[in-house]
Design a protein around this motif. Structure first.
Motif, PDB file in Angstrom:
ATOM      1  N   ALA A 218      -6.133   4.398  -9.406  1.00 35.03           N
ATOM      2  CA  ALA A 218      -6.927   3.438 -10.181  1.00 35.03           C
ATOM      3  C   ALA A 218      -8.034   4.220 -10.877  1.00 35.03           C
ATOM      4  CB  ALA A 218      -7.510   2.373  -9.267  1.00 35.03           C
ATOM      5  N   ALA A 219      -7.818   4.508 -12.163  1.00 38.55           N
ATOM      6  CA  ALA A 219      -8.757   5.369 -12.892  1.00 38.55           C
ATOM      7  C   ALA A 219     -10.147   4.762 -12.954  1.00 38.55           C
ATOM      8  CB  ALA A 219      -8.222   5.631 -14.306  1.00 38.55           C
ATOM      9  N   GLU A 220     -10.229   3.430 -13.057  1.00 39.59           N
ATOM     10  CA  GLU A 220     -11.530   2.783 -13.176  1.00 39.59           C
ATOM     11  C   GLU A 220     -12.374   2.943 -11.916  1.00 39.59           C
ATOM     12  OE1 GLU A 220      -8.605  -0.400 -11.786  1.00 39.59           O
ATOM     13  OE2 GLU A 220      -8.619   1.396 -13.066  1.00 39.59           O
ATOM     14  N   LEU A 221     -11.729   3.194 -10.797  1.00 43.67           N
ATOM     15  CA  LEU A 221     -12.426   3.431  -9.535  1.00 43.67           C
ATOM     16  C   LEU A 221     -12.429   4.900  -9.144  1.00 43.67           C
ATOM     17  CD1 LEU A 221     -10.903   0.461  -7.485  1.00 43.67           C
ATOM     18  CD2 LEU A 221     -13.136   0.522  -8.612  1.00 43.67           C
ATOM     19  N   ASN A 222     -11.690   5.720  -9.908  1.00 44.31           N
ATOM     20  CA  ASN A 222     -11.493   7.137  -9.575  1.00 44.31           C
ATOM     21  C   ASN A 222     -10.973   7.276  -8.142  1.00 44.31           C
ATOM     22  OD1 ASN A 222     -11.503   9.941 -10.035  1.00 44.31           O
ATOM     23  ND2 ASN A 222     -13.561  10.166  -9.174  1.00 44.31           N
ATOM     24  N   MET A 223      -9.972   6.472  -7.800  1.00 46.83           N
ATOM     25  CA  MET A 223      -9.532   6.395  -6.407  1.00 46.83           C
ATOM     26  C   MET A 223      -8.038   6.128  -6.322  1.00 46.83           C
ATOM     27  SD  MET A 223     -11.259   4.137  -3.370  1.00 46.83           S
ATOM     28  CE  MET A 223     -10.815   2.532  -4.034  1.00 46.83           C
ATOM     29  N   GLN A 224      -7.399   6.799  -5.394  1.00 44.61           N
ATOM     30  CA  GLN A 224      -5.994   6.555  -5.100  1.00 44.61           C
ATOM     31  C   GLN A 224      -5.851   5.460  -4.051  1.00 44.61           C
ATOM     32  OE1 GLN A 224      -4.875  10.445  -3.758  1.00 44.61           O
ATOM     33  NE2 GLN A 224      -4.156  11.111  -5.771  1.00 44.61           N
ATOM     34  N   PHE A 225      -4.791   4.667  -4.190  1.00 39.74           N
ATOM     35  CA  PHE A 225      -4.375   3.729  -3.154  1.00 39.74           C
ATOM     36  C   PHE A 225      -3.020   4.217  -2.665  1.00 39.74           C
ATOM     37  CE2 PHE A 225      -7.452   1.405  -5.553  1.00 39.74           C
ATOM     38  CZ  PHE A 225      -8.069   0.553  -4.651  1.00 39.74           C
ATOM     39  N   ASN A 226      -2.969   4.663  -1.413  1.00 36.52           N
ATOM     40  CA  ASN A 226      -1.764   5.288  -0.876  1.00 36.52           C
ATOM     41  C   ASN A 226      -1.100   4.387   0.156  1.00 36.52           C
ATOM     42  OD1 ASN A 226      -2.277   7.631  -2.420  1.00 36.52           O
ATOM     43  ND2 ASN A 226      -3.733   8.334  -0.875  1.00 36.52           N
ATOM     44  N   HIS A 227       0.209   4.336   0.087  1.00 34.98           N
ATOM     45  CA  HIS A 227       1.036   3.516   0.956  1.00 34.98           C
ATOM     46  C   HIS A 227       2.125   4.429   1.510  1.00 34.98           C
ATOM     47  CE1 HIS A 227      -0.531   1.623  -2.675  1.00 34.98           C
ATOM     48  NE2 HIS A 227      -0.855   0.603  -1.910  1.00 34.98           N
ATOM     49  N   PHE A 228       2.549   4.198   2.730  1.00 33.56           N
ATOM     50  CA  PHE A 228       3.437   5.151   3.398  1.00 33.56           C
ATOM     51  C   PHE A 228       4.702   4.450   3.900  1.00 33.56           C
ATOM     52  CE2 PHE A 228      -0.863   6.709   3.577  1.00 33.56           C
ATOM     53  CZ  PHE A 228      -0.724   8.014   3.131  1.00 33.56           C
ATOM     54  N   LEU A 229       5.834   4.979   3.466  1.00 31.09           N
ATOM     55  CA  LEU A 229       7.131   4.426   3.828  1.00 31.09           C
ATOM     56  C   LEU A 229       7.857   5.394   4.754  1.00 31.09           C
ATOM     57  CD1 LEU A 229       9.397   2.277   3.394  1.00 31.09           C
ATOM     58  CD2 LEU A 229      10.197   3.716   1.494  1.00 31.09           C
ATOM     59  N   VAL A 230       8.310   4.890   5.890  1.00 32.03           N
ATOM     60  CA  VAL A 230       9.098   5.682   6.833  1.00 32.03           C
ATOM     61  C   VAL A 230      10.558   5.275   6.688  1.00 32.03           C
ATOM     62  CG1 VAL A 230       9.507   6.255   9.248  1.00 32.03           C
ATOM     63  CG2 VAL A 230       7.164   5.838   8.432  1.00 32.03           C
ATOM     64  N   ARG A 231      11.395   6.242   6.331  1.00 27.24           N
ATOM     65  CA  ARG A 231      12.837   6.003   6.201  1.00 27.24           C
ATOM     66  C   ARG A 231      13.494   6.283   7.547  1.00 27.24           C
ATOM     67  NH1 ARG A 231      15.414   9.744   1.846  1.00 27.24           N
ATOM     68  NH2 ARG A 231      14.885  11.255   3.465  1.00 27.24           N
ATOM     69  N   ASP A 232      14.029   5.238   8.170  1.00 32.09           N
ATOM     70  CA  ASP A 232      14.649   5.379   9.489  1.00 32.09           C
ATOM     71  C   ASP A 232      15.615   4.210   9.677  1.00 32.09           C
ATOM     72  OD1 ASP A 232      15.192   6.491  11.936  1.00 32.09           O
ATOM     73  OD2 ASP A 232      13.175   6.254  12.767  1.00 32.09           O
ATOM     74  N   ASP A 233      16.201   4.109  10.863  1.00 36.01           N
ATOM     75  CA  ASP A 233      17.126   3.011  11.122  1.00 36.01           C
ATOM     76  C   ASP A 233      16.454   1.656  10.886  1.00 36.01           C
ATOM     77  OD1 ASP A 233      18.938   4.947  11.870  1.00 36.01           O
ATOM     78  OD2 ASP A 233      18.574   4.701  14.019  1.00 36.01           O
ATOM     79  N   LYS A 234      15.186   1.568  11.277  1.00 33.17           N
ATOM     80  CA  LYS A 234      14.382   0.367  11.059  1.00 33.17           C
ATOM     81  C   LYS A 234      13.174   0.780  10.225  1.00 33.17           C
ATOM     82  CE  LYS A 234      15.775  -1.614  15.510  1.00 33.17           C
ATOM     83  NZ  LYS A 234      15.295  -2.118  16.830  1.00 33.17           N
ATOM     84  N   PRO A 235      13.288   0.769   8.904  1.00 35.57           N
ATOM     85  CA  PRO A 235      12.230   1.309   8.049  1.00 35.57           C
ATOM     86  C   PRO A 235      10.884   0.610   8.261  1.00 35.57           C
ATOM     87  CG  PRO A 235      14.242   0.958   6.795  1.00 35.57           C
ATOM     88  CD  PRO A 235      14.451   0.310   8.118  1.00 35.57           C
ATOM     89  N   LEU A 236       9.829   1.394   8.099  1.00 29.61           N
ATOM     90  CA  LEU A 236       8.468   0.906   8.305  1.00 29.61           C
ATOM     91  C   LEU A 236       7.624   1.210   7.083  1.00 29.61           C
ATOM     92  CD1 LEU A 236       6.250   1.222  11.452  1.00 29.61           C
ATOM     93  CD2 LEU A 236       5.385   2.120   9.292  1.00 29.61           C
ATOM     94  N   LEU A 237       6.844   0.237   6.645  1.00 29.43           N
ATOM     95  CA  LEU A 237       5.885   0.424   5.561  1.00 29.43           C
ATOM     96  C   LEU A 237       4.486   0.273   6.128  1.00 29.43           C
ATOM     97  CD1 LEU A 237       5.344   0.698   2.445  1.00 29.43           C
ATOM     98  CD2 LEU A 237       5.318  -1.816   2.381  1.00 29.43           C
ATOM     99  N   PHE A 238       3.638   1.272   5.897  1.00 28.04           N
ATOM    100  CA  PHE A 238       2.242   1.206   6.335  1.00 28.04           C
ATOM    101  C   PHE A 238       1.368   1.046   5.100  1.00 28.04           C
ATOM    102  CE2 PHE A 238      -1.839   2.683   8.028  1.00 28.04           C
ATOM    103  CZ  PHE A 238      -1.866   2.015   9.240  1.00 28.04           C
ATOM    104  N   HIS A 239       0.689  -0.084   5.024  1.00 26.66           N
ATOM    105  CA  HIS A 239      -0.101  -0.600   3.895  1.00 26.66           C
ATOM    106  C   HIS A 239       0.822  -1.371   2.945  1.00 26.66           C
ATOM    107  CE1 HIS A 239      -2.991   3.045   4.477  1.00 26.66           C
ATOM    108  NE2 HIS A 239      -3.333   2.031   5.263  1.00 26.66           N
ATOM    109  N   THR A 240       0.537  -2.639   2.770  1.00 19.22           N
ATOM    110  CA  THR A 240       1.322  -3.466   1.849  1.00 19.22           C
ATOM    111  C   THR A 240       0.875  -3.273   0.408  1.00 19.22           C
ATOM    112  OG1 THR A 240      -0.120  -5.425   1.767  1.00 19.22           O
ATOM    113  CG2 THR A 240       1.360  -5.227   3.665  1.00 19.22           C
ATOM    114  N   GLY A 241      -0.369  -2.840   0.224  1.00 16.20           N
ATOM    115  CA  GLY A 241      -0.957  -2.790  -1.106  1.00 16.20           C
ATOM    116  C   GLY A 241      -1.523  -4.133  -1.519  1.00 16.20           C
TER     117      GLY A 241
END
Length: 243
Positions: free
Chosen positions: A18-41
Protein backbone atom coordinates in the motif's frame (compact mmCIF):
# COMPACT_ATOMS: atom_id res chain seq x y z
CA UNK A 1 -0.75 -6.51 -7.44
CA UNK A 2 0.23 -9.42 -5.19
CA UNK A 3 3.87 -10.49 -5.02
CA UNK A 4 4.17 -14.22 -4.34
CA UNK A 5 7.34 -15.68 -2.81
CA UNK A 6 7.99 -19.15 -1.40
CA UNK A 7 9.94 -18.22 1.75
CA UNK A 8 10.17 -21.78 3.14
CA UNK A 9 9.12 -25.21 1.82
CA UNK A 10 5.38 -25.02 1.00
CA UNK A 11 5.11 -21.58 2.66
CA UNK A 12 4.11 -18.75 0.34
CA UNK A 13 4.18 -15.05 1.22
CA UNK A 14 1.44 -13.11 -0.59
CA UNK A 15 2.33 -9.44 -0.32
CA UNK A 16 0.32 -6.34 -1.19
CA UNK A 17 2.16 -2.99 -0.98
CA UNK A 18 0.00 0.00 0.00
CA UNK A 19 2.03 2.93 -1.32
CA UNK A 20 -0.11 5.51 0.48
CA UNK A 21 0.89 3.93 3.80
CA UNK A 22 4.40 2.90 2.67
CA UNK A 23 3.55 -0.52 4.11
CA UNK A 24 3.23 -4.11 3.01
CA UNK A 25 0.31 -6.33 3.98
CA UNK A 26 1.58 -9.91 4.00
CA UNK A 27 -0.50 -13.08 4.02
CA UNK A 28 0.88 -16.60 4.28
CA UNK A 29 -0.38 -19.71 2.52
CA UNK A 30 0.73 -23.20 3.54
CA UNK A 31 0.42 -25.78 0.76
CA UNK A 32 -0.28 -29.16 2.36
CA UNK A 33 -2.90 -31.90 2.51
CA UNK A 34 -5.09 -29.47 4.48
CA UNK A 35 -4.00 -26.02 3.25
CA UNK A 36 -3.79 -23.19 5.76
CA UNK A 37 -4.03 -19.43 5.21
CA UNK A 38 -2.64 -17.11 7.88
CA UNK A 39 -4.20 -13.62 7.61
CA UNK A 40 -7.37 -13.24 5.56
CA UNK A 41 -6.53 -9.70 4.49
CA UNK A 42 -8.87 -6.72 4.35
CA UNK A 43 -12.24 -7.20 2.64
CA UNK A 44 -11.13 -4.88 -0.15
CA UNK A 45 -8.08 -7.04 -0.83
CA UNK A 46 -10.05 -10.27 -1.12
CA UNK A 47 -10.32 -10.37 -4.95
CA UNK A 48 -6.56 -9.83 -5.30
CA UNK A 49 -5.69 -12.43 -2.71
CA UNK A 50 -8.16 -14.94 -4.11
CA UNK A 51 -6.43 -14.73 -7.49
CA UNK A 52 -3.02 -15.11 -5.81
CA UNK A 53 -4.07 -18.17 -3.81
CA UNK A 54 -5.58 -19.69 -6.97
CA UNK A 55 -2.13 -19.62 -8.59
CA UNK A 56 -0.89 -22.02 -5.90
CA UNK A 57 -3.89 -24.14 -4.84
CA UNK A 58 -7.60 -24.36 -5.53
CA UNK A 59 -9.02 -21.86 -2.96
CA UNK A 60 -11.97 -24.19 -2.39
CA UNK A 61 -9.59 -26.70 -0.79
CA UNK A 62 -8.54 -24.36 2.03
CA UNK A 63 -9.02 -26.24 5.29
CA UNK A 64 -7.84 -23.75 7.93
CA UNK A 65 -7.91 -19.93 8.06
CA UNK A 66 -5.95 -18.48 10.96
CA UNK A 67 -4.78 -15.12 12.32
CA UNK A 68 -3.30 -13.52 15.45
CA UNK A 69 -5.90 -11.09 16.78
CA UNK A 70 -9.27 -9.60 15.87
CA UNK A 71 -8.45 -6.75 13.47
CA UNK A 72 -9.53 -6.01 9.90
CA UNK A 73 -6.25 -6.79 8.15
CA UNK A 74 -5.95 -9.99 10.19
CA UNK A 75 -9.42 -11.44 9.67
CA UNK A 76 -11.62 -8.85 7.92
CA UNK A 77 -12.21 -11.05 4.86
CA UNK A 78 -12.82 -14.23 6.87
CA UNK A 79 -16.41 -14.70 5.74
CA UNK A 80 -15.47 -14.09 2.11
CA UNK A 81 -12.98 -16.97 2.35
CA UNK A 82 -15.54 -19.18 4.10
CA UNK A 83 -17.94 -18.67 1.21
CA UNK A 84 -15.43 -19.99 -1.36
CA UNK A 85 -13.93 -22.72 0.87
CA UNK A 86 -16.84 -24.83 2.16
CA UNK A 87 -14.70 -27.02 4.43
CA UNK A 88 -12.49 -24.26 5.86
CA UNK A 89 -12.41 -23.79 9.62
CA UNK A 90 -11.44 -20.50 11.32
CA UNK A 91 -8.54 -20.96 13.75
CA UNK A 92 -7.52 -18.53 16.50
CA UNK A 93 -6.73 -18.38 20.19
CA UNK A 94 -9.36 -19.67 22.60
CA UNK A 95 -9.87 -16.12 23.91
CA UNK A 96 -10.39 -14.88 20.35
CA UNK A 97 -13.04 -17.53 19.73
CA UNK A 98 -14.90 -16.75 22.94
CA UNK A 99 -14.88 -12.94 22.89
CA UNK A 100 -15.22 -12.04 19.18
CA UNK A 101 -14.90 -14.61 16.46
CA UNK A 102 -17.86 -16.94 16.96
CA UNK A 103 -20.18 -13.93 16.79
CA UNK A 104 -18.47 -12.43 13.73
CA UNK A 105 -17.77 -15.58 11.76
CA UNK A 106 -20.23 -17.46 9.55
CA UNK A 107 -18.72 -20.67 10.93
CA UNK A 108 -17.60 -21.49 14.50
CA UNK A 109 -13.88 -21.13 15.13
CA UNK A 110 -11.40 -23.65 16.44
CA UNK A 111 -10.09 -21.94 19.57
CA UNK A 112 -6.61 -23.24 20.41
CA UNK A 113 -4.40 -23.32 23.49
CA UNK A 114 -0.70 -24.31 23.48
CA UNK A 115 -1.64 -27.89 24.38
CA UNK A 116 -3.64 -28.27 21.17
CA UNK A 117 -1.93 -29.46 17.98
CA UNK A 118 -3.22 -28.67 14.50
CA UNK A 119 -1.92 -30.99 11.78
CA UNK A 120 -2.19 -30.09 8.09
CA UNK A 121 -0.36 -33.17 6.80
CA UNK A 122 3.40 -32.68 6.89
CA UNK A 123 3.19 -29.78 9.33
CA UNK A 124 2.20 -29.35 12.99
CA UNK A 125 1.01 -26.10 14.56
CA UNK A 126 0.45 -24.75 18.05
CA UNK A 127 -1.08 -21.41 19.03
CA UNK A 128 0.72 -19.54 21.80
CA UNK A 129 -1.20 -16.75 23.56
CA UNK A 130 0.54 -13.37 23.58
CA UNK A 131 -1.95 -10.92 25.14
CA UNK A 132 -1.38 -7.33 23.92
CA UNK A 133 1.68 -8.51 21.96
CA UNK A 134 1.18 -7.17 19.37
CA UNK A 135 -2.40 -6.07 20.09
CA UNK A 136 -5.46 -7.14 21.99
CA UNK A 137 -6.30 -9.52 24.82
CA UNK A 138 -6.96 -12.22 22.24
CA UNK A 139 -3.58 -12.01 20.47
CA UNK A 140 -1.52 -15.11 19.81
CA UNK A 141 1.17 -16.39 17.49
CA UNK A 142 1.14 -19.61 15.48
CA UNK A 143 4.23 -21.85 15.51
CA UNK A 144 4.95 -24.64 13.04
CA UNK A 145 7.06 -27.27 14.79
CA UNK A 146 8.54 -29.07 11.75
CA UNK A 147 10.13 -26.10 9.99
CA UNK A 148 10.23 -23.92 13.14
CA UNK A 149 8.29 -21.11 11.52
CA UNK A 150 6.71 -18.47 13.75
CA UNK A 151 3.75 -16.59 12.25
CA UNK A 152 4.30 -13.48 14.32
CA UNK A 153 1.72 -11.02 12.96
CA UNK A 154 2.64 -7.38 13.76
CA UNK A 155 5.77 -8.24 15.72
CA UNK A 156 8.74 -6.74 13.82
CA UNK A 157 6.41 -4.36 11.95
CA UNK A 158 8.48 -2.13 9.66
CA UNK A 159 7.72 0.12 6.74
CA UNK A 160 8.68 0.19 3.06
CA UNK A 161 8.39 -2.09 0.05
CA UNK A 162 10.95 -4.48 1.46
CA UNK A 163 12.51 -7.75 0.29
CA UNK A 164 10.32 -10.84 0.81
CA UNK A 165 12.94 -12.57 2.95
CA UNK A 166 16.11 -11.46 4.69
CA UNK A 167 18.79 -12.79 7.01
CA UNK A 168 19.64 -9.27 8.19
CA UNK A 169 18.49 -8.25 11.65
CA UNK A 170 15.00 -6.77 11.77
CA UNK A 171 15.65 -4.84 14.97
CA UNK A 172 16.75 -1.52 13.47
CA UNK A 173 13.87 -1.21 10.95
CA UNK A 174 11.42 -2.37 13.63
CA UNK A 175 12.67 0.23 16.08
CA UNK A 176 12.37 2.93 13.42
CA UNK A 177 8.83 1.79 12.60
CA UNK A 178 7.79 1.85 16.25
CA UNK A 179 9.21 5.34 16.68
CA UNK A 180 7.18 6.57 13.71
CA UNK A 181 4.02 5.00 15.07
CA UNK A 182 4.59 6.39 18.55
CA UNK A 183 4.86 9.93 17.17
CA UNK A 184 1.61 9.73 15.19
CA UNK A 185 -2.10 9.13 15.85
CA UNK A 186 -1.39 5.44 16.60
CA UNK A 187 0.81 6.25 19.61
CA UNK A 188 0.71 3.45 22.15
CA UNK A 189 -0.25 0.84 19.57
CA UNK A 190 1.79 -1.80 21.40
CA UNK A 191 1.74 -1.38 25.19
CA UNK A 192 4.67 -2.48 27.32
CA UNK A 193 3.54 -4.34 30.43
CA UNK A 194 5.09 -6.44 33.16
CA UNK A 195 4.33 -9.52 31.03
CA UNK A 196 5.87 -8.36 27.76
CA UNK A 197 9.41 -9.62 28.27
CA UNK A 198 8.22 -12.94 29.69
CA UNK A 199 5.96 -13.62 26.72
CA UNK A 200 8.74 -12.85 24.24
CA UNK A 201 11.17 -15.05 26.18
CA UNK A 202 8.70 -17.94 25.96
CA UNK A 203 8.49 -17.43 22.20
CA UNK A 204 12.28 -17.21 21.97
CA UNK A 205 12.51 -20.60 23.71
CA UNK A 206 10.78 -22.09 20.64
CA UNK A 207 13.94 -21.16 18.68
CA UNK A 208 12.15 -20.22 15.46
CA UNK A 209 14.22 -20.31 12.28
CA UNK A 210 11.75 -18.40 10.09
CA UNK A 211 9.72 -15.38 11.16
CA UNK A 212 6.66 -14.76 8.95
CA UNK A 213 6.15 -11.01 9.39
CA UNK A 214 2.90 -9.29 8.45
CA UNK A 215 4.29 -5.83 7.67
CA UNK A 216 7.79 -5.97 6.17
CA UNK A 217 10.37 -8.60 5.32
CA UNK A 218 10.19 -12.09 6.71
CA UNK A 219 13.34 -13.42 8.37
CA UNK A 220 15.45 -16.58 8.30
CA UNK A 221 18.05 -17.14 10.98
CA UNK A 222 18.24 -17.13 14.78
CA UNK A 223 14.76 -15.89 15.55
CA UNK A 224 15.22 -16.43 19.28
CA UNK A 225 17.77 -13.65 19.58
CA UNK A 226 15.59 -11.25 17.61
CA UNK A 227 12.66 -11.92 19.94
CA UNK A 228 14.85 -11.25 22.98
CA UNK A 229 16.11 -8.03 21.42
CA UNK A 230 12.56 -7.00 20.53
CA UNK A 231 11.58 -6.90 24.20
CA UNK A 232 14.08 -4.11 24.78
CA UNK A 233 12.88 -2.17 21.73
CA UNK A 234 9.25 -2.33 22.88
CA UNK A 235 10.20 -1.23 26.40
CA UNK A 236 12.31 1.65 25.14
CA UNK A 237 9.55 2.87 22.81
CA UNK A 238 6.31 2.19 24.66
CA UNK A 239 7.03 1.89 28.41
CA UNK A 240 5.07 4.85 29.83
CA UNK A 241 6.97 4.62 33.11
CA UNK A 242 10.16 5.50 31.25
CA UNK A 243 8.60 8.80 30.20
Amino acid sequence: MVNITEIAPDLFRLSVFAAELNMQFNHFLVRDDKPLLFHTGLKGMFPLLYEAVAKIIDPATLRYIAWSHFESDECGALNEWLKVAPHAEPVCTLIGKLVSVDDFSDRPAKGMTPSDVLETGKYRYRFYPSPHIPHGWDAGVLFEETTKTLFCSDLFHHFGDTAPLTSDSLIEPTQHGMQLLQQGPLAGYMPYTSQTEGVLRQLANLKPETLAVMHGSSYQGAGDQLLLDLAGVIQQTFDQRAG
